[in-house]
Design a protein around this motif. Sequence first.
Motif, short mmCIF file in Angstrom:
data_model
loop_
_atom_site.label_atom_id
_atom_site.label_comp_id
_atom_site.label_asym_id
_atom_site.label_seq_id
_atom_site.Cartn_x
_atom_site.Cartn_y
_atom_site.Cartn_z
N GLN A 1 0.94 -1.18 0.01
CA GLN A 1 0.03 -0.14 0.06
C GLN A 1 0.86 1.20 -0.20
O GLN A 1 1.77 1.43 0.63
CB GLN A 1 -0.91 -0.01 1.21
N ALA A 2 0.53 2.15 -0.95
CA ALA A 2 1.42 3.50 -1.08
C ALA A 2 0.74 4.45 -1.70
O ALA A 2 -0.06 4.22 -2.91
CB ALA A 2 2.81 3.13 -2.00
N ASN A 3 0.42 5.72 -1.14
CA ASN A 3 -0.08 6.75 -1.82
C ASN A 3 -1.70 6.53 -2.17
O ASN A 3 -1.67 6.66 -3.18
CB ASN A 3 0.75 7.18 -2.78
N ASN A 4 -2.20 5.87 -1.28
CA ASN A 4 -3.53 5.67 -1.73
C ASN A 4 -4.03 4.53 -2.82
O ASN A 4 -4.98 4.51 -3.52
CB ASN A 4 -4.54 6.88 -1.96
N LEU A 5 -2.88 3.83 -3.15
CA LEU A 5 -3.13 2.72 -4.14
C LEU A 5 -2.49 1.56 -3.48
O LEU A 5 -1.79 1.44 -2.55
CB LEU A 5 -1.91 3.23 -5.29
N LEU A 6 -3.12 0.34 -4.06
CA LEU A 6 -2.67 -0.86 -3.52
C LEU A 6 -2.19 -1.79 -4.57
O LEU A 6 -2.79 -1.86 -5.79
CB LEU A 6 -4.10 -1.62 -2.76
N PHE A 7 -0.96 -2.14 -4.65
CA PHE A 7 -0.42 -2.74 -5.53
C PHE A 7 -0.19 -3.99 -5.27
O PHE A 7 0.43 -4.42 -4.27
CB PHE A 7 1.19 -2.32 -5.83
N VAL A 8 -0.98 -5.29 -5.88
CA VAL A 8 -0.97 -6.57 -5.49
C VAL A 8 -0.22 -7.28 -6.37
O VAL A 8 -0.58 -7.23 -7.50
CB VAL A 8 -2.62 -7.02 -5.74
N SER A 9 0.96 -8.22 -5.94
CA SER A 9 1.65 -8.95 -6.56
C SER A 9 0.80 -10.00 -7.43
O SER A 9 -0.26 -10.21 -7.14
CB SER A 9 2.71 -9.37 -5.70
N GLY A 10 1.51 -10.73 -8.33
CA GLY A 10 1.00 -11.64 -9.03
C GLY A 10 0.48 -12.89 -8.07
O GLY A 10 1.03 -13.25 -7.29
N VAL A 11 -0.94 -13.27 -8.57
CA VAL A 11 -1.55 -14.17 -7.46
C VAL A 11 -1.72 -15.51 -8.56
O VAL A 11 -1.99 -15.41 -9.71
CB VAL A 11 -2.72 -13.58 -7.27
N LEU A 12 -1.37 -16.63 -7.88
CA LEU A 12 -1.68 -17.93 -8.46
C LEU A 12 -2.96 -18.65 -7.91
O LEU A 12 -3.23 -18.19 -7.09
CB LEU A 12 -0.52 -18.75 -8.27
N GLY A 13 -3.38 -19.55 -8.69
CA GLY A 13 -4.49 -20.31 -8.25
C GLY A 13 -4.03 -21.33 -7.10
O GLY A 13 -4.65 -22.63 -7.32
N LEU A 14 -3.39 -21.10 -5.84
CA LEU A 14 -2.86 -22.03 -4.83
C LEU A 14 -3.82 -21.79 -3.95
O LEU A 14 -4.43 -20.82 -3.40
CB LEU A 14 -1.62 -21.61 -4.51
N ALA A 15 -4.04 -23.05 -3.18
CA ALA A 15 -4.95 -23.20 -1.96
C ALA A 15 -4.09 -22.41 -0.93
O ALA A 15 -3.00 -23.04 -0.72
CB ALA A 15 -5.30 -24.56 -1.77
N PRO A 16 -4.82 -21.53 -0.04
CA PRO A 16 -3.96 -20.93 0.97
C PRO A 16 -3.41 -22.07 2.19
O PRO A 16 -2.40 -21.80 2.74
CB PRO A 16 -4.65 -19.85 1.53
N GLU A 17 -4.17 -22.92 2.36
CA GLU A 17 -3.83 -23.96 3.28
C GLU A 17 -2.75 -24.76 3.13
O GLU A 17 -2.00 -25.33 3.91
CB GLU A 17 -5.20 -24.86 3.44
N THR A 18 -2.70 -25.05 1.84
CA THR A 18 -1.77 -26.20 1.32
C THR A 18 -0.70 -25.62 0.31
O THR A 18 0.81 -26.30 0.30
CB THR A 18 -2.41 -27.36 0.33
N GLY A 19 -0.92 -24.56 -0.08
CA GLY A 19 0.27 -24.06 -0.93
C GLY A 19 0.21 -24.71 -2.61
O GLY A 19 1.24 -24.55 -3.36
#
Length: 171
Positions: free
Chosen positions: A64-82
């Motif tokens: 989060q910087a200057n009223n913007l949120l920069f989300v890194s590349g997201v993959l289709g991984l299950a958070p519980e298992t990776g």
Amino acid sequence: MAGTENRGGAAPPAKEEELHPHPFEDQLAGIADGISRLPHRRLKEVVDTDKAPAALGPYSQAIQANNLLFVSGVLGLAPETGDFVSDFVEDQTVQVMKNMGEILKAGGADYSSVVKTTIMLADLGDFQKVNEIYGKYFPSCPPARSTYQVAALPKNAKVEIECIAALPKAY
């Protein structure tokens, strides 16, 4: 030491940098001094949630910087298992969007706040499948977007999506 003594009592010749100091040295020192006196407000804040997969390397889920949120590349991984939820691009896309939603929420945003996305596909032939799922998350006022086929994605993913979201101004 022989040859280094000053025999005439005169000062040794000045070095070049002493004769010509950097022209902005005083200004730079003043700026640095002024910055150190500013209230301690970070220019960027790390956004992290355990409701989305952890970063796979030395990067943050989002910044989060200057009223913007920069989300890194997201993959289709299950958070519980990776692990990937499946080998199908449709399932991975749904999971990418769920993970992105959790990161957006942790950063104080939601899908309606997203102003730009970048979609990276292992196979551009999957464009229509991804597009149909992606469109459900942005039913009105969709963000600007770029889509690319790439040579490879981390962990041999089928799809990766990153985004930028606008945050409300803090007054």
